[in-house]
Design a protein around this motif. Structure first.
Motif, mmCIF file in Angstrom:
data_model
loop_
_atom_site.group_PDB
_atom_site.id
_atom_site.type_symbol
_atom_site.label_atom_id
_atom_site.label_comp_id
_atom_site.label_asym_id
_atom_site.label_seq_id
_atom_site.Cartn_x
_atom_site.Cartn_y
_atom_site.Cartn_z
ATOM 1 N N TRP A 46 77.511 50.171 -37.345
ATOM 2 C CA TRP A 46 77.439 50.393 -35.901
ATOM 3 C C TRP A 46 77.728 51.857 -35.563
ATOM 4 N N THR A 261 78.616 51.413 -27.811
ATOM 5 C CA THR A 261 77.344 50.714 -27.785
ATOM 6 C C THR A 261 76.855 50.631 -29.224
ATOM 7 N N TYR A 262 76.647 49.454 -29.681
ATOM 8 C CA TYR A 262 76.367 49.266 -31.096
ATOM 9 C C TYR A 262 74.879 49.363 -31.387
ATOM 10 N N GLN A 326 70.807 45.116 -27.081
ATOM 11 C CA GLN A 326 71.715 44.373 -26.210
ATOM 12 C C GLN A 326 71.875 42.938 -26.702
ATOM 13 N N ALA A 329 73.922 42.944 -29.923
ATOM 14 C CA ALA A 329 75.342 43.206 -29.694
ATOM 15 C C ALA A 329 76.026 42.001 -29.059
ATOM 16 N N SER A 332 76.635 39.276 -31.612
ATOM 17 C CA SER A 332 77.769 39.582 -32.475
ATOM 18 C C SER A 332 79.080 39.430 -31.738
#
Length: 723
Positions: A46, A261-262, A326, A329, A332
């Motif tokens: 990430w 933000t991943y 989005q 993420a 997850s």
């Protein structure tokens, strides 16, 4: 590993190919996205990015903008009122738990102090306090996780609700309004930026919650902190000195907040979406958000239809649709991170162990060390909440301002006002065409210093054919735009069946016309929908779509596409992939470009490779879709407007198109603009030769040849070119 040409160590690109259907590739379904990951590689890493927060200094504006916050909450009451209540409860709990934990820390210090002085320990109280601190830590972790889950669901619901609102705000704008730079800036301010996860309404509402949380933090911690410090020797002084040190530390840093933000950063993977509803939804968004498609959107009267279809698609897709990163993420984040749980437990052990050791050996470990640590930690936390409170006020002002602009976007006044008179009074009259007259019409484009057309006058009786000829820039296209009310005349009047077109309902006016512009565009949708949108009311009639394609001579073009009529001319959703083996040349049926590939690359929307003439035939098919003759009760079009429809065609194809136009036209009134003189001029009831924004000559083909003027001269020049 190998050496690069400049001595730097570079990673070799993997050999072989990446095939999504290979058994070594894992497939994961994330909403509308299909994610393919190679098993033998490390998990996706990430990356973070820095979000910069703007600041507003005018606090008075907040009071005016607050009414839009109440409006947003009122609009959302049926969508997520219960979630708002849950979110508020978890927000308050998260603000109160640190204060309770601080109180327990003070109790531990009291126990340690008594143990040091009196050499005795109240074990029951010690266990209760230790248990209380452990419970606070676990409660903060669990409540925080629930809080995050509620926040994501709220954002998702609000995003779906307001995406329809924003879509309609864009779709309703006419061409001159959309072209206005002021309106463009206003639109840009309410559209989400790249990678933006939160909607404007949710950003404003969460800013209010954040402000309330900061106030709760400050009040609760200040009361407990005063109680704790008053019991410690020099506690107030130490707290003041600690706060002063933290102030200097904060002052030396750049103010801001780091928001993670991943993004996938490593490993071989690829993601695509073949969900037809999602592709259509994204295609519609590109249509209403682009100036390129504005004329077709307005002239075709597509705003209501597209808004209705978009709303249906949003409701059908729900939370499954969204940007790939989005969705990834959020997927997850839904899983509770047990490493955090273990980490929280071990974070509390040192202080508990220290307290127990102080109770066991009161003379060996000075309690003042623990007291100083607590004071420093507590004062830093309190100061941090004061900083959050100050930032929240600025953040709230900014978010409320954005929310106001979002609601105002739906009220932007259009520059081509709607009329009130229905048209036509009798739909059967459209079979014989409509009469059209331009009286002393002049028009100047906004920002221009010269007229595009100047003092134009001519009249067509129902069913007549008019061909407007002239060089590029002579004003031919402008006449068609004025007739269809893409723009309103600067001077003069346009009459349709004797009525000023400005008095007619725009929806009725444009339904009575079929238009093909010279600078036509193709929507980022399938071929079928590109043609079908010529007649939204019959968009689901595939037989009618195929008949329009046949009339336009586009059947063979469609047959040669891999997905036939369902082929996307421009794919509205991009694919994503990372570190693909160099032998991979195609993926998901599209070409992979390895040039400049680094740790991650996204393949943008790709166009179908068609010639200009082929693309023009598809554009003609969309116009034919509305004009196909059927039963008398289904007649909607009485006026056909074609602007340079043969510009990209060779002479043979042009001759074929003219034959098809005559077949399609029937008794309808038709205006055809061109800079080339073809067979159609021989059949024209009226030819207008334009030059320098005015009509220089007017008459039939024979009359203009007899006049031996500019038209005759150009006719002979073009005729000689084919001898």
């Amino acid at each position: 590993m190998g050496r690069g040409s400049k001595g730097g160590t570079r990673r070799r690109r993997r050999q072989g190919t990446f095939k999504p259907d290979d058994p070594t590739i894992e497939h994961h379904k994330l909403g509308v996205w299909d994610l393919y990951v190679q098993r033998d590689l490390p998990p996706i890493a990430w990356l973070g990015w820095l979000s910069r927060w703007g600041r507003f200094e005018d606090r008075a504006e907040v009071l005016n903008d607050l009414r839009y916050l109440w409006k947003a909450v009122y609009d959302l009451r049926n969508v997520c009122l219960q979630l708002f209540i849950y979110y508020a409860a978890t927000t308050i709990a998260m603000a109160m738990i640190p204060a309770i934990n601080l109180w327990y820390s003070g109790q531990l210090l009291d126990i340690a102090t008594i143990a040091t002085v009196e050499r005795t320990v109240d074990r029951t109280k010690l266990c209760q306090v230790a248990g209380g601190k452990f419970a606070c830590s676990m409660a903060l972790l669990v409540v925080g996780h629930v809080h995050s889950m509620i926040q994501r669901e709220l954002n998702s619901r609000i995003k779906r609700y307001y995406s329809v609102h924003t879509f309609h705000a864009l779709a309703r704008l006419d061409v001159p309004t959309f072209e206005d730079p002021v309106v463009n800036r206003q639109i840009d301010s309410v559209l989400p930026g790249p990678g933006e996860r939160r909607t404007i309404p949710w950003a404003a509402i969460s800013a209010v919650f954040s402000l309330g949380s900061s106030i709760t933090h400050m009040l609760s911690q200040s009361l407990v902190l005063l109680d704790v410090l008053s019991k410690q020797q020099d506690g107030i002084l130490l707290a003041g000195l600690s706060a002063l040190g933290h102030l200097f530390q904060i002052n030396a840093k750049t103010w801001g907040t780091v928001d993670k933000t991943y993004l996938p950063a490593a490993g071989v993977w690829a993601a695509t979406s073949n969900e037809d509803d999602f592709l259509r939804m994204e295609g519609y968004k590109r249509v209403v958000g682009s100036e390129t498609h504005r004329k077709e959107l307005v002239a075709g009267g597509l705003a209501d239809y597209m808004t209705e279809q978009y709303s249906i698609l949003v409701g059908r897709l729900g939370s499954r649709a969204g940007d790939f990163f989005q969705i990834h993420a959020e997927s997850s984040a839904r899983r509770l991170n047990f490493s955090k749980l273990i980490n929280h437990i071990f974070q509390q052990l040192p202080q508990i162990v220290f307290t127990l050791r102080a109770a066991q050996y009161p003379a060996s470990i000075p309690v003042s060390m623990a007291s100083l640590h607590l004071i420093q930690q507590s004062s830093a936390s309190f100061l941090g909440h004061i900083t959050e409170f100050m930032d929240s006020t600025d953040n709230l002002a900014e978010k409320l301002s954005s929310l106001r602009k979002l609601y105002e976007a739906d009220k932007i006044p259009v520059k081509v006002p709607d009329g009130t008179r229905p048209f036509p009074e009798d739909t059967r009259s459209l079979y014989a065409g409509v009469s059209l007259e331009l009286r002393n019409v002049s028009f100047r484009y906004p920002g221009s210093d010269r007229d595009a057309v100047n003092n134009i006058s001519f009249k067509l009786e129902p069913g007549q054919l008019c061909v407007v000829v002239g060089s590029n820039g002579s004003g031919k296209s402008t006449i068609l735009k004025l007739i269809s009310r893409i723009y309103d005349v600067t001077e003069g009047v346009v009459l349709l069946d004797g009525k000023d077109i400005r008095s007619l309902k725009l929806r009725d006016l444009r339904q009575a016309m079929a238009i093909l512009f010279q600078d036509y565009t193709h929507f980022p949708l399938s071929i079928k929908e590109n043609i079908a949108l010529g007649d939204p009311e019959n968009a689901h009639d595939e037989d009618r779509v195929r008949e329009a394609a046949r009339l336009a001579g586009a059947e063979e073009i469609i047959e040669h596409q891999e997905d036939g009529i369902d082929t996307y001319l421009q794919r509205p959703v991009r694919d994503y992939y990372s570190e693909l083996p160099e032998g991979t040349t195609t993926l998901f049926g599209r070409t992979v470009d390895h040039r400049g590939m680094r740790r991650m690359i996204g393949e943008g929307p790709q166009n179908v490779s068609l010639s200009g003439g082929q693309m023009q035939r598809l554009a003609v098919a969309r116009t034919f879709m509305r004009s196909i003759p059927s039963s008398s009760s289904d007649t909607k079009v009485g006026l056909l407007l074609f602007d340079e429809p043969s510009a990209s065609l060779d002479p043979a194809a042009e001759h074929d198109l003219f034959a098809r136009l005559r077949e399609l036209r029937g008794n309808k009134t038709m205006i055809f603009s061109t800079h080339r003189f073809g067979n159609l001029t021989r059949h024209a009831d009226l030819i207008l030769y334009m030059n320098n924004s005015t009509i220089v000559e007017a008459g039939t083909h024979e009359q203009l040849l007899q006049c031996d003027g500019e038209y005759a001269k150009l006719w002979k020049m073009q005729a000689e070119a084919f001898l």
